[in-house]
Motif scaffolding. Structure first.
Motif, PDB file in Angstrom:
ATOM      1  N   ALA A 279     -47.347 -54.358 -19.168  1.00 44.26           N
ATOM      2  CA  ALA A 279     -48.219 -53.198 -18.924  1.00 44.26           C
ATOM      3  C   ALA A 279     -48.009 -52.616 -17.527  1.00 44.26           C
ATOM      4  CB  ALA A 279     -49.671 -53.616 -19.072  1.00 44.26           C
ATOM      5  N   ASP A 280     -48.369 -51.340 -17.377  1.00 42.69           N
ATOM      6  CA  ASP A 280     -48.417 -50.699 -16.067  1.00 42.69           C
ATOM      7  C   ASP A 280     -49.807 -50.938 -15.505  1.00 42.69           C
ATOM      8  OD1 ASP A 280     -45.852 -49.646 -16.099  1.00 42.69           O
ATOM      9  OD2 ASP A 280     -46.499 -47.854 -17.180  1.00 42.69           O
ATOM     10  N   TYR A 281     -49.907 -51.856 -14.586  1.00 45.26           N
ATOM     11  CA  TYR A 281     -51.218 -52.224 -14.052  1.00 45.26           C
ATOM     12  C   TYR A 281     -51.752 -51.159 -13.109  1.00 45.26           C
ATOM     13  CZ  TYR A 281     -50.042 -56.698 -16.039  1.00 45.26           C
ATOM     14  OH  TYR A 281     -49.689 -57.679 -16.914  1.00 45.26           O
ATOM     15  N   GLY A 282     -53.059 -50.948 -13.172  1.00 47.87           N
ATOM     16  CA  GLY A 282     -53.728 -50.055 -12.251  1.00 47.87           C
ATOM     17  C   GLY A 282     -53.631 -48.586 -12.581  1.00 47.87           C
ATOM     18  N   LEU A 283     -53.066 -48.231 -13.730  1.00 46.08           N
ATOM     19  CA  LEU A 283     -52.925 -46.824 -14.092  1.00 46.08           C
ATOM     20  C   LEU A 283     -53.774 -46.495 -15.309  1.00 46.08           C
ATOM     21  CD1 LEU A 283     -49.068 -46.408 -13.700  1.00 46.08           C
ATOM     22  CD2 LEU A 283     -50.859 -45.851 -12.050  1.00 46.08           C
ATOM     23  N   ILE A 284     -54.486 -45.373 -15.243  1.00 46.71           N
ATOM     24  CA  ILE A 284     -55.299 -44.881 -16.357  1.00 46.71           C
ATOM     25  C   ILE A 284     -54.717 -43.534 -16.766  1.00 46.71           C
ATOM     26  CG2 ILE A 284     -57.614 -44.213 -17.097  1.00 46.71           C
ATOM     27  CD1 ILE A 284     -58.675 -45.875 -14.691  1.00 46.71           C
ATOM     28  N   ALA A 285     -54.290 -43.422 -18.018  1.00 48.66           N
ATOM     29  CA  ALA A 285     -53.683 -42.181 -18.507  1.00 48.66           C
ATOM     30  C   ALA A 285     -54.670 -41.424 -19.392  1.00 48.66           C
ATOM     31  CB  ALA A 285     -52.421 -42.479 -19.295  1.00 48.66           C
ATOM     32  N   CYS A 286     -54.822 -40.125 -19.135  1.00 48.04           N
ATOM     33  CA  CYS A 286     -55.679 -39.281 -19.968  1.00 48.04           C
ATOM     34  C   CYS A 286     -54.985 -39.081 -21.318  1.00 48.04           C
ATOM     35  CB  CYS A 286     -55.926 -37.930 -19.302  1.00 48.04           C
ATOM     36  SG  CYS A 286     -56.834 -36.771 -20.359  1.00 48.04           S
ATOM     37  N   PRO A 287     -55.684 -39.357 -22.426  1.00 46.77           N
ATOM     38  CA  PRO A 287     -55.067 -39.172 -23.745  1.00 46.77           C
ATOM     39  C   PRO A 287     -54.918 -37.704 -24.149  1.00 46.77           C
ATOM     40  CG  PRO A 287     -57.344 -39.831 -23.994  1.00 46.77           C
ATOM     41  CD  PRO A 287     -57.039 -39.898 -22.522  1.00 46.77           C
ATOM     42  N   HIS A 288     -55.531 -36.789 -23.400  1.00 43.90           N
ATOM     43  CA  HIS A 288     -55.468 -35.366 -23.720  1.00 43.90           C
ATOM     44  C   HIS A 288     -54.302 -34.674 -23.010  1.00 43.90           C
ATOM     45  CE1 HIS A 288     -59.355 -35.774 -25.616  1.00 43.90           C
ATOM     46  NE2 HIS A 288     -59.830 -36.287 -24.515  1.00 43.90           N
ATOM     47  N   CYS A 289     -54.231 -34.826 -21.690  1.00 44.38           N
ATOM     48  CA  CYS A 289     -53.232 -34.088 -20.906  1.00 44.38           C
ATOM     49  C   CYS A 289     -52.152 -34.988 -20.301  1.00 44.38           C
ATOM     50  CB  CYS A 289     -53.918 -33.283 -19.799  1.00 44.38           C
ATOM     51  SG  CYS A 289     -54.736 -34.304 -18.548  1.00 44.38           S
ATOM     52  N   GLY A 290     -52.351 -36.307 -20.340  1.00 45.82           N
ATOM     53  CA  GLY A 290     -51.344 -37.236 -19.854  1.00 45.82           C
ATOM     54  C   GLY A 290     -51.359 -37.521 -18.363  1.00 45.82           C
ATOM     55  N   ILE A 291     -52.269 -36.887 -17.613  1.00 50.35           N
ATOM     56  CA  ILE A 291     -52.332 -37.159 -16.180  1.00 50.35           C
ATOM     57  C   ILE A 291     -52.617 -38.644 -15.973  1.00 50.35           C
ATOM     58  CG2 ILE A 291     -54.797 -36.655 -15.915  1.00 50.35           C
ATOM     59  CD1 ILE A 291     -54.142 -35.435 -13.176  1.00 50.35           C
ATOM     60  N   THR A 292     -52.039 -39.220 -14.937  1.00 50.76           N
ATOM     61  CA  THR A 292     -52.254 -40.623 -14.613  1.00 50.76           C
ATOM     62  C   THR A 292     -53.152 -40.725 -13.388  1.00 50.76           C
ATOM     63  OG1 THR A 292     -50.070 -41.169 -15.481  1.00 50.76           O
ATOM     64  CG2 THR A 292     -51.103 -42.801 -14.070  1.00 50.76           C
ATOM     65  N   ILE A 293     -54.191 -41.539 -13.507  1.00 49.13           N
ATOM     66  CA  ILE A 293     -55.178 -41.734 -12.455  1.00 49.13           C
ATOM     67  C   ILE A 293     -55.097 -43.187 -11.999  1.00 49.13           C
ATOM     68  CG2 ILE A 293     -57.640 -41.608 -11.905  1.00 49.13           C
ATOM     69  CD1 ILE A 293     -57.854 -39.795 -14.477  1.00 49.13           C
ATOM     70  N   LYS A 294     -55.207 -43.423 -10.707  1.00 49.60           N
ATOM     71  CA  LYS A 294     -55.179 -44.794 -10.196  1.00 49.60           C
ATOM     72  C   LYS A 294     -56.488 -45.500 -10.523  1.00 49.60           C
ATOM     73  CE  LYS A 294     -51.967 -44.098  -6.421  1.00 49.60           C
ATOM     74  NZ  LYS A 294     -51.749 -44.215  -4.979  1.00 49.60           N
ATOM     75  N   GLY A 295     -56.361 -46.709 -11.023  1.00 50.72           N
ATOM     76  CA  GLY A 295     -57.508 -47.565 -11.310  1.00 50.72           C
ATOM     77  C   GLY A 295     -57.364 -48.871 -10.545  1.00 50.72           C
ATOM     78  N   ASN A 296     -58.035 -49.890 -10.997  1.00 49.49           N
ATOM     79  CA  ASN A 296     -57.978 -51.214 -10.388  1.00 49.49           C
ATOM     80  C   ASN A 296     -56.572 -51.784 -10.587  1.00 49.49           C
ATOM     81  OD1 ASN A 296     -58.122 -53.978  -9.850  1.00 49.49           O
ATOM     82  ND2 ASN A 296     -60.225 -54.137 -10.532  1.00 49.49           N
ATOM     83  N   VAL A 297     -55.870 -52.087  -9.498  1.00 48.64           N
ATOM     84  CA  VAL A 297     -54.487 -52.570  -9.578  1.00 48.64           C
ATOM     85  C   VAL A 297     -54.382 -53.976 -10.152  1.00 48.64           C
ATOM     86  CG1 VAL A 297     -53.647 -51.075  -7.733  1.00 48.64           C
ATOM     87  CG2 VAL A 297     -54.485 -53.359  -7.179  1.00 48.64           C
ATOM     88  N   ASP A 298     -55.496 -54.678 -10.254  1.00 46.51           N
ATOM     89  CA  ASP A 298     -55.494 -56.025 -10.819  1.00 46.51           C
ATOM     90  C   ASP A 298     -55.817 -56.016 -12.309  1.00 46.51           C
ATOM     91  OD1 ASP A 298     -54.876 -57.320  -8.407  1.00 46.51           O
ATOM     92  OD2 ASP A 298     -56.966 -57.223  -7.769  1.00 46.51           O
ATOM     93  N   SER A 299     -55.825 -54.838 -12.913  1.00 45.84           N
ATOM     94  CA  SER A 299     -56.190 -54.722 -14.319  1.00 45.84           C
ATOM     95  C   SER A 299     -55.251 -53.780 -15.065  1.00 45.84           C
ATOM     96  CB  SER A 299     -57.617 -54.173 -14.447  1.00 45.84           C
ATOM     97  OG  SER A 299     -58.536 -55.012 -13.815  1.00 45.84           O
ATOM     98  N   MET A 300     -55.262 -53.923 -16.386  1.00 41.93           N
ATOM     99  CA  MET A 300     -54.574 -53.003 -17.270  1.00 41.93           C
ATOM    100  C   MET A 300     -55.647 -52.138 -17.917  1.00 41.93           C
ATOM    101  SD  MET A 300     -52.234 -53.823 -20.548  1.00 41.93           S
ATOM    102  CE  MET A 300     -53.377 -53.477 -21.846  1.00 41.93           C
TER     103      MET A 300
END
Length: 67
Positions: free
Chosen positions: A22-43
């Motif tokens: 997995a790409d840890y710490g990344l949250i992808a919008c299912p609508h537009c695909g933008i990637t937002i930083k999240g908790n780097v210790d999580s998927m």
């Protein structure tokens, strides 16, 4: 909510042991695909809300006049 398309979505957070590829710490919008930083210790797995859930969200959280 995506800062790009302004649509809400749900994100579920899992520990690093969930998936070794997995790409840890990344949250992808299912609508537009933008990637937002999240908790780097999580998927993070994200998915769109149902039409009804999104309508209810928009009622409870109206867009500001600046958007």
């Amino acid at each position: 909510m995506s800062p790009l398309c302004q649509r809400p979505f749900q994100s579920n957070q899992f520990s690093k042991s969930f998936d070794a590829f997995a790409d840890y710490g990344l949250i992808a919008c299912p609508h537009c695909g933008i990637t937002i930083k999240g908790n780097v210790d999580s998927m993070h797995l994200s998915h769109a809300l149902s039409t009804q859930e999104e309508a209810e969200f928009n009622i409870q959280h109206p867009a500001s006049p600046l958007q």
